[in-house]
Structures are given as structure tokens and as C-alpha cells.
Design a protein around this motif. Structure first.
Motif, PDB file in Angstrom:
ATOM      1  N   GLY A   1       0.812  -1.212   0.000  1.00  0.00           N
ATOM      2  CA  GLY A   1       0.000   0.000   0.000  1.00  0.00           C
ATOM      3  C   GLY A   1       0.844   1.260   0.000  1.00  0.00           C
ATOM      4  N   VAL A   2       1.958   1.237   0.737  1.00  0.00           N
ATOM      5  CA  VAL A   2       2.846   2.399   0.774  1.00  0.00           C
ATOM      6  C   VAL A   2       3.485   2.633  -0.589  1.00  0.00           C
ATOM      7  CG1 VAL A   2       4.968   3.337   1.764  1.00  0.00           C
ATOM      8  CG2 VAL A   2       3.306   2.205   3.244  1.00  0.00           C
ATOM      9  N   VAL A   3       3.900   1.571  -1.255  1.00  0.00           N
ATOM     10  CA  VAL A   3       4.508   1.709  -2.580  1.00  0.00           C
ATOM     11  C   VAL A   3       3.516   2.328  -3.561  1.00  0.00           C
ATOM     12  CG1 VAL A   3       5.382   0.418  -4.574  1.00  0.00           C
ATOM     13  CG2 VAL A   3       6.204  -0.110  -2.269  1.00  0.00           C
ATOM     14  N   ALA A   4       2.277   1.842  -3.543  1.00  0.00           N
ATOM     15  CA  ALA A   4       1.254   2.419  -4.422  1.00  0.00           C
ATOM     16  C   ALA A   4       1.049   3.894  -4.121  1.00  0.00           C
ATOM     17  CB  ALA A   4      -0.057   1.647  -4.270  1.00  0.00           C
ATOM     18  N   LEU A   5       1.096   4.257  -2.841  1.00  0.00           N
ATOM     19  CA  LEU A   5       0.943   5.660  -2.452  1.00  0.00           C
ATOM     20  C   LEU A   5       2.110   6.510  -2.960  1.00  0.00           C
ATOM     21  CD1 LEU A   5      -0.562   7.813  -0.718  1.00  0.00           C
ATOM     22  CD2 LEU A   5       0.900   7.113   1.189  1.00  0.00           C
ATOM     23  N   LEU A   6       3.334   6.002  -2.772  1.00  0.00           N
ATOM     24  CA  LEU A   6       4.510   6.774  -3.180  1.00  0.00           C
ATOM     25  C   LEU A   6       4.627   6.923  -4.692  1.00  0.00           C
ATOM     26  CD1 LEU A   6       7.157   5.398  -0.654  1.00  0.00           C
ATOM     27  CD2 LEU A   6       6.104   7.665  -0.665  1.00  0.00           C
ATOM     28  N   LEU A   7       3.987   6.045  -5.431  1.00  0.00           N
ATOM     29  CA  LEU A   7       4.010   6.130  -6.895  1.00  0.00           C
ATOM     30  C   LEU A   7       2.721   6.709  -7.463  1.00  0.00           C
ATOM     31  CD1 LEU A   7       5.812   2.766  -7.793  1.00  0.00           C
ATOM     32  CD2 LEU A   7       6.804   5.042  -7.454  1.00  0.00           C
ATOM     33  N   SER A   8       1.890   7.264  -6.605  1.00  0.00           N
ATOM     34  CA  SER A   8       0.635   7.860  -7.057  1.00  0.00           C
ATOM     35  C   SER A   8       0.895   9.247  -7.638  1.00  0.00           C
ATOM     36  CB  SER A   8      -0.350   7.948  -5.890  1.00  0.00           C
ATOM     37  OG  SER A   8       0.144   8.810  -4.878  1.00  0.00           O
ATOM     38  N   PRO A   9      -0.042   9.782  -8.431  1.00  0.00           N
ATOM     39  CA  PRO A   9       0.196  11.064  -9.114  1.00  0.00           C
ATOM     40  C   PRO A   9       0.522  12.223  -8.179  1.00  0.00           C
ATOM     41  CG  PRO A   9      -1.680   9.943 -10.085  1.00  0.00           C
ATOM     42  CD  PRO A   9      -1.307   9.154  -8.863  1.00  0.00           C
TER      43      PRO A   9
END
Length: 256
Positions: free
Chosen positions: A230-238
Motif C-alpha cells: 500500500g505504501v509503494v502504491a501511495l509513493l508512486l501515485s500522481p
């Protein structure tokens, strides 16, 4: 991110199991196409691809040994082919340098072979794989290197492993500075103790160790793979592109 209206594409090394698998699935849930790499777990990687495609996403799996720099040229060509054939793209938007190995040995007992293996995977692999893939990373893209909470706090038996991750954290700063002209942001994620099979599954399978770590974590438990995915998805979000050159620890508050 690229200004293209196409869905972004991420490459996650070591994406067939554990943290890498969770990263891939969370990214796919956000509409990101994913290329996962595997060393020996071809069936596991194929299952990750199957799970993503079952949700309507796009994915591919490629073999990669991050310790073998001689194979990086052929791997880059395989990535290029997968981008064109599976995603209709020429460039990656995200690179997650996640693949790794664990060694648990005291400073006094760590062998040179163990040390060299850690260097090859964690430092040399991250350095030269990223270098080789740079022409395939879109301007405005992101690179996320994976470190460890062990660079902030000490835990006997992980000195060599933590030293490699410390080097990756320093490297991240230099990558962020030197790739800035291409608007590529580079950060490092430092997970705390997670219940996976990494390092022989000690955190997951040793009840006494698990309990001890949970007692030293502000949120009262050991981490799970989805905590990191979940953190990775957040850090790579727009909305996260302005975060650059930073160490982000995701440990639930270990040893505060």
C-alpha cells in the motif's frame, strides 16, 4: 509521471512473492500495468500475472537474476519487447528495486562469500540494473529503492545486510540529484519487520521473535506484506511526485 494518457507501467524486481507481490497487486489495483521479475519462481510470477489480469489489469513476468550484471543487457531488451508487445509502450514510468536476499550472521561470523552475495544483489545489482534501464524510464518517471528499518536501528546478526541497505540509501540521494534534469524522482522505502519468508521466515515463524518485535512497535504488531504494498502504491501515485531524495520508513513505529 509521463504526460501520456496511457496507463503507467511499473517494473517491480522480485515481484513474484512477498513484498514484491504485494507491491505489484496494489499498483495494479490503481490502474498501473506491472512487469514483475523472478529468479526461480516462474510459477509464482505467472500466478501474480494471472491475478492482475483477472482484475482486468495488464501484467507480464520476466526472469532476472539481479546478482548477474552480465544479463542486464538482454533483460533490458526483454523489457523493451514486453513494453511494446504487452502494454503498447516504449517507456517505463516506475522502477521499484525490490529484489533482495537476507543473511543472518553476527559480525564476527559473517563470511566473505555472504558479504559478496549481499553486495552483488543489493548494491551492485541496484546500481547497474537501474543504469541499464535508464533509457527505458520515461522523463518525469519514478524510481523507488527498497532499504530496511535496520539502517536506523540495530538488530544483532544483520550488520552486513544493513550496511548494504545503508549504501543504497546514499546512492538514492545521488540518483535523485543526477536524474533531476530528467524530472525523475528517486526515493528509498525502508520497511520494518514484515511477516514473509524473507531470511528464512524468522519474523513470521518465530513466535518469540514476532512477539518481541510487536512489543517494540508503536502500532502493536509486526508488519504484513500489504502494509508495504500500500505504501509503494501511495509513493508512486500522481500526487507524490514532489517527494524526492527521501527515506520513507514504513515500520509501524518500531523502536521509537
Amino acid at each position: 509521471m509521463t504526460t501520456s494518457k496511457q496507463s503507467p507501467v511499473a517494473l517491480v524486481t522480485g515481484g513474484s512473492r512477498g513484498l514484491g507481490k504485494s507491491m505489484a497487486l496494489h499498483l495494479a489495483d490503481r490502474g498501473v500495468g506491472v512487469i514483475v521479475t523472478y529468479r526461480g519462481g516462474a510459477a509464482e510470477a505467472a500466478d501474480v500475472v494471472k491475478q492482475i489480469e483477472a482484475k482486468g489489469g495488464k501484467a507480464a513476468a520476466l526472469a532476472l537474476d539481479v546478482a548477474d550484471t552480465r544479463g542486464f543487457g538482454a533483460f533490458a531488451e526483454a523489457v523493451k519487447a514486453a513494453l511494446a508487445g504487452r502494454f503498447g509502450r516504449e517507456r517505463l514510468d516506475f522502477l521499484v528495486n525490490n529484489a533482495g536476499i537476507g543473511v543472518h550472521a553476527s559480525f564476527a561470523e559473517t563470511t566473505e562469500d555472504q558479504f559478496d552475495a549481499l553486495v552483488s544483489v543489493h548494491l551492485k545489482g541496484t546500481f547497474f540494473l537501474t543504469q541499464k534501464l535508464l533509457p527505458l524510464i520515461a522523463d518525469g518517471g519514478r524510481i523507488l529503492n527498497v532499504s530496511s528499518g535496520l539502517t536506523r536501528f540495530t538488530f544483532p546478526g544483520y550488520g552486513a545486510y544493513a550496511a548494504m541497505k545503508g549504501a543504497v540509501e546514499v546512492l538514492t540521494h545521488y540518483m535523485a540529484k543526477e536524474l533531476g534534469p530528467r524530472k525523475i524522482s528517486v526515493n528509498v522505502l525502508a520497511p520494518g519487520a514484515i511477516e514473509t519468508d524473507f531470511g528464512g521466515g524468522r519474523v513470521r515463524d518465530n513466535a518469540e521473535l514476532n512477539k518481541m518485535i510487536a512489543a517494540q512497535t508503536a502500532l502493536g504488531r509486526v508488519g504484513l506484506p500489504d502494509d508495504i504494498g500500500g505504501v509503494v502504491a501511495l509513493l508512486l501515485s500522481p500526487g507524490s511526485h514532489w517527494i524526492n531524495g527521501q527515506r520513507i520508513e514504513a515500520s509501524g513505529g518500531m523502536f521509537l
